[in-house]
Design a protein around this motif. Structure first.
Motif, PDB file in Angstrom:
ATOM      1  N   LEU A  15       1.189  -1.247   0.042  1.00 39.08           N
ATOM      2  CA  LEU A  15       0.379   0.334   0.061  1.00 39.08           C
ATOM      3  C   LEU A  15       1.141   1.520  -0.130  1.00 39.08           C
ATOM      4  CD1 LEU A  15      -2.319  -1.296   2.596  1.00 39.08           C
ATOM      5  CD2 LEU A  15      -3.075  -0.951  -0.289  1.00 39.08           C
ATOM      6  N   PRO A  16       0.494   2.153  -0.793  1.00 40.12           N
ATOM      7  CA  PRO A  16       1.330   3.675  -0.970  1.00 40.12           C
ATOM      8  C   PRO A  16       1.661   4.092   0.220  1.00 40.12           C
ATOM      9  CG  PRO A  16      -0.349   3.562  -1.957  1.00 40.12           C
ATOM     10  CD  PRO A  16      -1.212   2.268  -1.332  1.00 40.12           C
ATOM     11  N   SER A  17       1.127   4.323   1.306  1.00 38.56           N
ATOM     12  CA  SER A  17       1.193   5.046   2.820  1.00 38.56           C
ATOM     13  C   SER A  17       2.395   3.674   3.127  1.00 38.56           C
ATOM     14  CB  SER A  17      -0.162   4.435   3.909  1.00 38.56           C
ATOM     15  OG  SER A  17      -0.288   3.616   4.069  1.00 38.56           O
ATOM     16  N   VAL A  18       2.138   2.591   3.375  1.00 33.08           N
ATOM     17  CA  VAL A  18       3.058   1.472   4.364  1.00 33.08           C
ATOM     18  C   VAL A  18       4.931   2.053   2.958  1.00 33.08           C
ATOM     19  CG1 VAL A  18       4.066  -0.586   4.114  1.00 33.08           C
ATOM     20  CG2 VAL A  18       1.783  -0.198   4.452  1.00 33.08           C
ATOM     21  N   ALA A  19       4.677   1.680   1.853  1.00 32.09           N
ATOM     22  CA  ALA A  19       6.035   2.166   0.937  1.00 32.09           C
ATOM     23  C   ALA A  19       6.547   4.022   0.997  1.00 32.09           C
ATOM     24  CB  ALA A  19       5.928   2.353  -0.904  1.00 32.09           C
ATOM     25  N   ALA A  20       5.934   4.748   1.628  1.00 30.48           N
ATOM     26  CA  ALA A  20       6.438   5.856   1.329  1.00 30.48           C
ATOM     27  C   ALA A  20       7.157   5.943   3.368  1.00 30.48           C
ATOM     28  CB  ALA A  20       5.157   6.781   1.789  1.00 30.48           C
ATOM     29  N   GLU A  21       6.942   5.086   4.046  1.00 34.38           N
ATOM     30  CA  GLU A  21       7.376   4.590   5.165  1.00 34.38           C
ATOM     31  C   GLU A  21       8.578   4.268   5.059  1.00 34.38           C
ATOM     32  OE1 GLU A  21       4.795   6.005   8.946  1.00 34.38           O
ATOM     33  OE2 GLU A  21       3.426   5.370   7.978  1.00 34.38           O
ATOM     34  N   LEU A  22       8.869   3.446   4.529  1.00 33.35           N
ATOM     35  CA  LEU A  22       9.994   1.991   4.799  1.00 33.35           C
ATOM     36  C   LEU A  22      11.297   2.737   4.802  1.00 33.35           C
ATOM     37  CD1 LEU A  22       9.118   0.840   1.163  1.00 33.35           C
ATOM     38  CD2 LEU A  22       8.981  -0.608   3.272  1.00 33.35           C
ATOM     39  N   ASP A  23      11.967   1.691   5.946  1.00 35.31           N
ATOM     40  CA  ASP A  23      13.484   2.574   5.996  1.00 35.31           C
ATOM     41  C   ASP A  23      13.981   2.188   5.198  1.00 35.31           C
ATOM     42  OD1 ASP A  23      15.866   2.793   6.684  1.00 35.31           O
ATOM     43  OD2 ASP A  23      15.466   1.713   9.008  1.00 35.31           O
ATOM     44  N   THR A  24      14.878   3.479   4.440  1.00 33.66           N
ATOM     45  CA  THR A  24      15.711   3.207   2.932  1.00 33.66           C
ATOM     46  C   THR A  24      16.796   2.180   3.198  1.00 33.66           C
ATOM     47  OG1 THR A  24      16.331   5.321   2.920  1.00 33.66           O
ATOM     48  CG2 THR A  24      14.172   4.057   1.454  1.00 33.66           C
ATOM     49  N   ASN A  25      17.548   2.684   4.872  1.00 29.19           N
ATOM     50  CA  ASN A  25      18.563   1.907   5.287  1.00 29.19           C
ATOM     51  C   ASN A  25      18.485   0.569   5.075  1.00 29.19           C
ATOM     52  OD1 ASN A  25      19.975   4.601   5.497  1.00 29.19           O
ATOM     53  ND2 ASN A  25      18.735   4.943   7.603  1.00 29.19           N
ATOM     54  N   ARG A  26      17.295  -0.139   5.472  1.00 27.30           N
ATOM     55  CA  ARG A  26      17.511  -1.846   5.471  1.00 27.30           C
ATOM     56  C   ARG A  26      16.930  -2.413   3.890  1.00 27.30           C
ATOM     57  NH1 ARG A  26      14.899  -2.848  11.703  1.00 27.30           N
ATOM     58  NH2 ARG A  26      16.501  -1.993  12.793  1.00 27.30           N
ATOM     59  N   VAL A  27      16.171  -1.598   3.134  1.00 29.71           N
ATOM     60  CA  VAL A  27      15.152  -1.821   2.372  1.00 29.71           C
ATOM     61  C   VAL A  27      16.235  -1.751   0.708  1.00 29.71           C
ATOM     62  CG1 VAL A  27      13.024  -1.834   0.376  1.00 29.71           C
ATOM     63  CG2 VAL A  27      12.918  -1.546   3.073  1.00 29.71           C
ATOM     64  N   LEU A  28      16.399  -2.804   0.087  1.00 29.72           N
ATOM     65  CA  LEU A  28      16.603  -2.329  -0.669  1.00 29.72           C
ATOM     66  C   LEU A  28      16.213  -2.625  -2.157  1.00 29.72           C
ATOM     67  CD1 LEU A  28      19.812  -5.222  -0.241  1.00 29.72           C
ATOM     68  CD2 LEU A  28      20.493  -2.943  -0.161  1.00 29.72           C
ATOM     69  N   GLY A  29      14.929  -2.953  -2.432  1.00 29.21           N
ATOM     70  CA  GLY A  29      14.173  -3.215  -3.401  1.00 29.21           C
ATOM     71  C   GLY A  29      12.889  -3.539  -3.107  1.00 29.21           C
ATOM     72  N   PHE A  30      12.203  -3.761  -3.423  1.00 27.81           N
ATOM     73  CA  PHE A  30      10.383  -4.515  -3.563  1.00 27.81           C
ATOM     74  C   PHE A  30      10.403  -4.953  -4.688  1.00 27.81           C
ATOM     75  CE2 PHE A  30       9.075   0.513  -3.582  1.00 27.81           C
ATOM     76  CZ  PHE A  30       8.020   0.380  -4.567  1.00 27.81           C
TER      77      PHE A  30
ATOM     78  N   ALA B  23       8.621   4.924  -5.546  1.00 22.76           N
ATOM     79  CA  ALA B  23       9.913   3.903  -5.861  1.00 22.76           C
ATOM     80  C   ALA B  23      11.244   4.647  -6.531  1.00 22.76           C
ATOM     81  CB  ALA B  23       9.749   2.564  -6.564  1.00 22.76           C
ATOM     82  N   ARG B  24      10.271   5.218  -7.288  1.00 19.17           N
ATOM     83  CA  ARG B  24      11.146   6.343  -8.200  1.00 19.17           C
ATOM     84  C   ARG B  24      11.544   7.384  -7.305  1.00 19.17           C
ATOM     85  NH1 ARG B  24       7.460   4.037 -11.606  1.00 19.17           N
ATOM     86  NH2 ARG B  24       5.873   6.123 -11.736  1.00 19.17           N
ATOM     87  N   SER B  25      10.961   7.696  -6.564  1.00 12.45           N
ATOM     88  CA  SER B  25      11.356   8.638  -5.837  1.00 12.45           C
ATOM     89  C   SER B  25      12.694   8.342  -4.419  1.00 12.45           C
ATOM     90  CB  SER B  25      10.221   9.678  -5.319  1.00 12.45           C
ATOM     91  OG  SER B  25       9.081  10.261  -5.629  1.00 12.45           O
ATOM     92  N   LEU B  26      12.571   7.413  -4.594  1.00 14.11           N
ATOM     93  CA  LEU B  26      13.268   6.797  -3.518  1.00 14.11           C
ATOM     94  C   LEU B  26      14.939   5.765  -3.895  1.00 14.11           C
ATOM     95  CD1 LEU B  26      10.824   5.194  -0.509  1.00 14.11           C
ATOM     96  CD2 LEU B  26      12.412   7.113  -0.811  1.00 14.11           C
ATOM     97  N   ASN B  27      14.227   6.289  -5.172  1.00 16.08           N
ATOM     98  CA  ASN B  27      15.643   4.898  -6.501  1.00 16.08           C
ATOM     99  C   ASN B  27      15.588   3.854  -5.326  1.00 16.08           C
ATOM    100  OD1 ASN B  27      17.634   4.918  -8.373  1.00 16.08           O
ATOM    101  ND2 ASN B  27      19.610   5.940  -7.291  1.00 16.08           N
ATOM    102  N   LEU B  28      14.803   3.127  -5.141  1.00 21.55           N
ATOM    103  CA  LEU B  28      14.644   1.823  -4.937  1.00 21.55           C
ATOM    104  C   LEU B  28      14.505   0.461  -6.490  1.00 21.55           C
ATOM    105  CD1 LEU B  28      12.932   1.072  -1.760  1.00 21.55           C
ATOM    106  CD2 LEU B  28      15.210   0.859  -1.695  1.00 21.55           C
TER     107      LEU B  28
END
Length: 516
Positions: free
Chosen positions: A175-190, A205-210
């Protein structure tokens, strides 16, 4: 001879790549947040209490969304918090709340079942829309419904607190609200089972470059948390339990990817010249103002397309609010400037009073058609662009033009706005260039006539390819048929290029074809 364990064999899927790059990590499965909803019938005397329970849950959901928005603003900035503005608008929508309450009363149903029934109907309406961007807004409805159900059931909002380092998220639908709060220090992609290029999740995803791939069927059912997984967001390939050979290959691809990124930075000052000696300007396409920094880093020649729709994500922005955004864009875009595409939305998205939902909004009253129908809203945007053009070079880009009359009418309105500003002695730029998006077949056929009236063309290759080939690029069932190099597409582009050359006006190309 001992046979290899089938459960340990490498498995591959092909989906829709929505953010380029290769990620190698450990799978982390997120349960389907929607779960199951049970219906039960209330006694007549229980209905008032059930209505009050729903209203309490609605208030709590609004509070949760406001808190989530604040967290995202602190980490990703204002522009990436727009998702929560959309969710708040839904939760504050008196019509939606009234529909749910009416369902509870008329059917003597529990609030959970009423929320599910009403929102499922809304999602079905969105699913029938041909335009991939508009259709993916159904994910916002699903997100709001899930939050309401969780508050009704007394569940906590979902947290990814157990996330390990180097994780790759796998979900039925993130869900978008969950994607927006992903910890980018731990997540490499989805990776998700469903979704499309224009979904809010893909945008995040594109904003976070994941690196991210969507539309991968059955992955969440077959994968297990902790298993090694490879995500190639460039090709749309997902590999579960890769063999040693596959792992080595993609590790090398990651190294090449890092080297390529370094070479892009090193080569950014070199002239952009094709092999046959044709000089071209490489411009940026942006959706969020925060992206300006990245295009400056790669020395893009200004902004070829700024999508202004995100300014309307939480209602109608005032002239001054738009002016502030366009002023920043003008100042940051340098001498080459930026082309601002006027809002390409339908009346439902602008939440206009009295606007009736359309069966097929993608081919309905949207973009330039709506701009001309609600002239005051259009004039507000034009005035803001003209004022901001005083601080840099901005161009006006008109979307979804299908005939010359639409272009002429828009030009008359723009000229009228210039006169208003001049008479009011408000600083603004005169003679701002007016361009046309060539993105539907009618515009291709009328390219010569339109070129007489336009200052420049911008080829929208994504929408043009979709309409010419009758292929929805967000539909995983036919995504493979989306081909920018199809002979019909190439002939259409050739015709537009020749028309532009005859009138000696510039031609810009945007979309996936340009990026490739």
């Amino acid at each position: 001879m001992k046979q290899p364990n089938r459960k340990n064999r490498e498995v591959r899927w092909e989906g829709i790549g929505v953010c380029q790059g290769v990620a190698i990590g450990k799978a982390f499965l997120v349960d389907d947040p929607r779960g199951r909803t049970v219906r039960f019938t209330l006694a007549t005397a229980q209905v008032p209490a059930e209505l009050e329970r729903f209203r309490t849950a609605l208030q709590l959901a609004q509070q949760q969304v406001a808190e989530a928005k604040a967290r995202v603003q602190a980490t990703l900035g204002e522009e990436n918090a727009f998702i929560f503005d959309a969710h708040l608008l839904m939760l504050q929508d008196a019509h939606l709340a009234a529909q749910i309450e009416t369902f509870i009363q008329d059917n003597q149903a529990n609030a959970e079942w009423a929320v599910r029934a009403v929102t499922n109907h809304l999602r079905e309406l969105y699913a029938q829309v041909a335009d991939d961007y508009l259709r993916e807004r159904g994910s916002d409805v699903a997100d709001v419904a899930t939050r309401l159900l969780k508050t009704l059931m007394g569940s906590q909002t979902r947290e990814l607190s157990d996330l390990a380092d180097h994780s790759i998220i796998i979900a039925e639908d993130l869900l978008p609200s969950v994607a927006a709060e992903l910890d980018t220090n731990r997540v490499l992609g989805f990776v998700t089972n469903v979704g499309g290029w224009a979904s809010h999740t893909a945008i995040i995803a594109r904003s976070l470059n994941l690196p991210a791939v969507v539309g991968v069927k059955d992955l969440s059912r077959r994968a297990r948390s902790g298993e090694t997984i490879i995500v190639d967001g460039t090709t749309g390939t997902v590999i579960l339990r890769p063999s040693p050979e596959t792992l080595r290959f993609y590790t090398e691809q990651q190294d090449l990817q890092r080297q390529q990124q370094l070479s892009w930075v090193e080569e950014r000052d070199l002239p952009a010249v094709t092999r046959d000696g044709q000089h071209i300007n490489l411009r940026a396409n942006i959706e969020l103002l925060e992206e300006i920094e990245s295009f400056q880093r790669f020395n893009a020649v200004g902004v070829g397309l700024y999508r202004s729709e995100f300014l309307y994500s939480h209602g109608l922005p005032s002239e001054d609010e738009q002016y502030a955004a366009y002023k920043l864009l003008a100042e940051m875009s340098g001498e080459a400037g930026a082309s601002v595409r006027t809002f390409d939305l339908g009346g439902d998205k602008l939440q206009l009073e009295g606007f009736k939902p359309e069966r097929n909004p993608a081919l309905g009253l949207r973009a330039i058609r709506l701009s001309l129908a609600v002239e005051e809203i259009f004039r507000t945007q034009i005035r803001a662009i003209l004022r901001a053009s005083e601080h840099g070079k901005l161009r006006i880009l008109l979307p979804f033009i299908s005939n010359v009359d639409e272009l002429r009418k828009a030009k008359e309105i723009i000229a009228s706005c210039e006169r208003e500003l001049r008479e009011a002695k408000i600083k603004h730029a005169e003679d701002v260039e007016i361009g046309v998006m060539i993105e539907i077949p009618a515009a291709v056929i009328l390219a010569d006539a339109i070129a007489h009236e336009a200052d420049f063309f911008s080829l929208g290759t994504n929408d043009l390819t979709q309409s010419l080939l009758a292929v929805d690029r967000g539909n995983e069932n036919v995504n493979a048929l989306f081909d920018c190099l199809h002979p019909a597409v190439l002939r259409a582009i050739k015709a537009v290029a020749e028309a532009a050359a005859r009138q000696k006006i510039p031609l810009n190309v945007c979309g996936e074809m340009a990026s490739n």
